[in-house]
Design a protein around this motif. Sequence first.
Motif, PDB file in Angstrom:
ATOM      1  N   VAL A   6       5.753  -4.367  10.359  1.00 36.11           N
ATOM      2  CA  VAL A   6       4.970  -5.250  11.157  1.00 36.11           C
ATOM      3  C   VAL A   6       3.529  -4.954  11.060  1.00 36.11           C
ATOM      4  CG1 VAL A   6       4.628  -6.480  12.863  1.00 36.11           C
ATOM      5  CG2 VAL A   6       6.803  -5.623  12.594  1.00 36.11           C
ATOM      6  N   ALA A   7       2.788  -6.072  10.129  1.00 37.19           N
ATOM      7  CA  ALA A   7       1.456  -5.359   9.998  1.00 37.19           C
ATOM      8  C   ALA A   7       0.470  -6.827  10.114  1.00 37.19           C
ATOM      9  CB  ALA A   7       1.250  -4.738   8.742  1.00 37.19           C
ATOM     10  N   ALA A   8       0.743  -7.324  10.982  1.00 36.62           N
ATOM     11  CA  ALA A   8       0.113  -8.624  11.172  1.00 36.62           C
ATOM     12  C   ALA A   8      -0.799  -8.598  12.357  1.00 36.62           C
ATOM     13  CB  ALA A   8       1.059  -9.970  11.454  1.00 36.62           C
TER      14      ALA A   8
ATOM     15  N   ALA B 105      -1.007 -11.160   8.526  1.00 35.82           N
ATOM     16  CA  ALA B 105      -1.496 -11.968   9.065  1.00 35.82           C
ATOM     17  C   ALA B 105      -1.608 -13.097   7.932  1.00 35.82           C
ATOM     18  CB  ALA B 105      -2.678 -11.942   9.691  1.00 35.82           C
ATOM     19  N   PRO B 106      -1.389 -14.473   8.467  1.00 37.75           N
ATOM     20  CA  PRO B 106      -1.521 -15.513   7.132  1.00 37.75           C
ATOM     21  C   PRO B 106      -2.945 -15.436   6.394  1.00 37.75           C
ATOM     22  CG  PRO B 106      -0.542 -16.484   9.427  1.00 37.75           C
ATOM     23  CD  PRO B 106      -1.163 -15.087   9.706  1.00 37.75           C
TER      24      PRO B 106
ATOM     25  N   GLY C 111       2.860 -13.481   9.187  1.00 39.38           N
ATOM     26  CA  GLY C 111       3.574 -13.509  10.276  1.00 39.38           C
ATOM     27  C   GLY C 111       3.309 -14.630  11.298  1.00 39.38           C
ATOM     28  N   GLY C 112       3.752 -14.294  12.477  1.00 41.46           N
ATOM     29  CA  GLY C 112       3.587 -15.296  13.455  1.00 41.46           C
ATOM     30  C   GLY C 112       2.457 -14.894  14.614  1.00 41.46           C
TER      31      GLY C 112
ATOM     32  N   ALA D 140       7.712 -12.934  16.704  1.00 40.58           N
ATOM     33  CA  ALA D 140       7.646 -13.955  15.708  1.00 40.58           C
ATOM     34  C   ALA D 140       7.585 -13.714  14.401  1.00 40.58           C
ATOM     35  CB  ALA D 140       6.593 -15.033  16.059  1.00 40.58           C
ATOM     36  N   SER D 141       6.603 -12.263  14.161  1.00 42.81           N
ATOM     37  CA  SER D 141       6.455 -11.788  12.777  1.00 42.81           C
ATOM     38  C   SER D 141       7.791 -11.118  12.405  1.00 42.81           C
ATOM     39  CB  SER D 141       5.380 -10.537  12.972  1.00 42.81           C
ATOM     40  OG  SER D 141       4.320 -11.369  13.125  1.00 42.81           O
ATOM     41  N   VAL D 142       8.565 -10.502  13.538  1.00 41.10           N
ATOM     42  CA  VAL D 142       9.728  -9.689  13.116  1.00 41.10           C
ATOM     43  C   VAL D 142      10.869 -10.754  12.571  1.00 41.10           C
ATOM     44  CG1 VAL D 142      11.784  -8.455  14.067  1.00 41.10           C
ATOM     45  CG2 VAL D 142       9.324  -7.667  14.489  1.00 41.10           C
TER      46      VAL D 142
END
Length: 379
Positions: A8-10, A51-52, A73-74, A79-81
């Motif tokens: 997870v890097a968002a 991140a988008p 991600g979200g 949400a990203s997971v």
Amino acid sequence: MSFSAIIVAAGTGSRAGEPKQWRSLGGRPVLRWSVEALLSAGASELAVVVAPGAEAMAAEALAGLVGWFAIPGGATRAASVQAGLTALTAPSEARVLIHDAARPFLDAATIGRVLDALDQHAAALPVLPVADSLRRGVDGVMGESVARDDLWRAQTPQGFRLDALRRAYAAWPAGSAPTDDVEVARAAGQSVGLVAGDARLMKLTYPEDFAMAEALIPRQTRVGQGFDAHRWGPGTSVWLCGVEIPHDQTLIGHSDADAGLHALTDAILGAMGDGDIGDHFPPTDPQWKGASSDRFLIHAVERLAARGGRLVHVDVTLICERPKVKPHRQAMRERLADLLALPLDAVSVKATTTEAMGFTGRGEGLAAQAIATIELPSA
């Protein structure tokens, strides 16, 4: 160890002041540390959730690595997971690890403990015991003590069976934000096994955490040496160690012929095993004609910083009969300290003669030698 993984890097890094995953740590982006660790441990597929719009940044940070892919991600970590879980193509019973990019010092032993625990539990969590006394407090005033028995500090990576975690997230109440993924698994009735974490697996949260993380990186000390010489020619001043000194001659060279800075630049490059000044600034290149030599020195220091290294100490010796160096030595030290961002006591400038022997003794030219001590990450 065959498994899938999600990093997870968002995040936006609001508490650290900037997105942590892209910052340099030991000469590598923070994100790259975890990606390298998971790939080395045997991850069969690795989803990096960013991140988008940050996919290009991920590609740059992870250049040269294979076996990973980036997805947007979200708005929340959960949400990203879930975006990562959807992107994985592994079988439903595959083991999957979910890791925070902000925990860079992931090692194979921790990965192994989490994966092994999945043989007895539906999920696994690496933890550390709480060593400090705990107190409640309100408005800066201490309240009652909190018993630390059976309390644990949670870390990542957290381990799961892929389809079981997908089902757990599907059952999680809409609009509620879990603190992490094992909370989702436990809410779904899954057993979460505890395994030993690693104190080095700290989470980078605040700006000061990066200084602590840098101190944890094993480093090696290296020493480089440099030598340079130039002949005298007509002129009214000479540049030595970044200081212009009035003189009845000048040193002849393609640039400003500052022999002290040239020798020091070579010493730093040599300590890194990064060639010499001529490789980086060829004398045949007209753009360096008359160039200020401090540009060469700064270039060497920047290359050292890009590898996560730092300069510790420099020592320059000027070899000449004239001009007299001692009256200008303090100014030279101060100039070098400024250029190198070193404390003054880490900068030495000395001068000597050859007792009228050789080309310097005959007044044909000036020579300089330098030693630089650096530290580089061992890994």
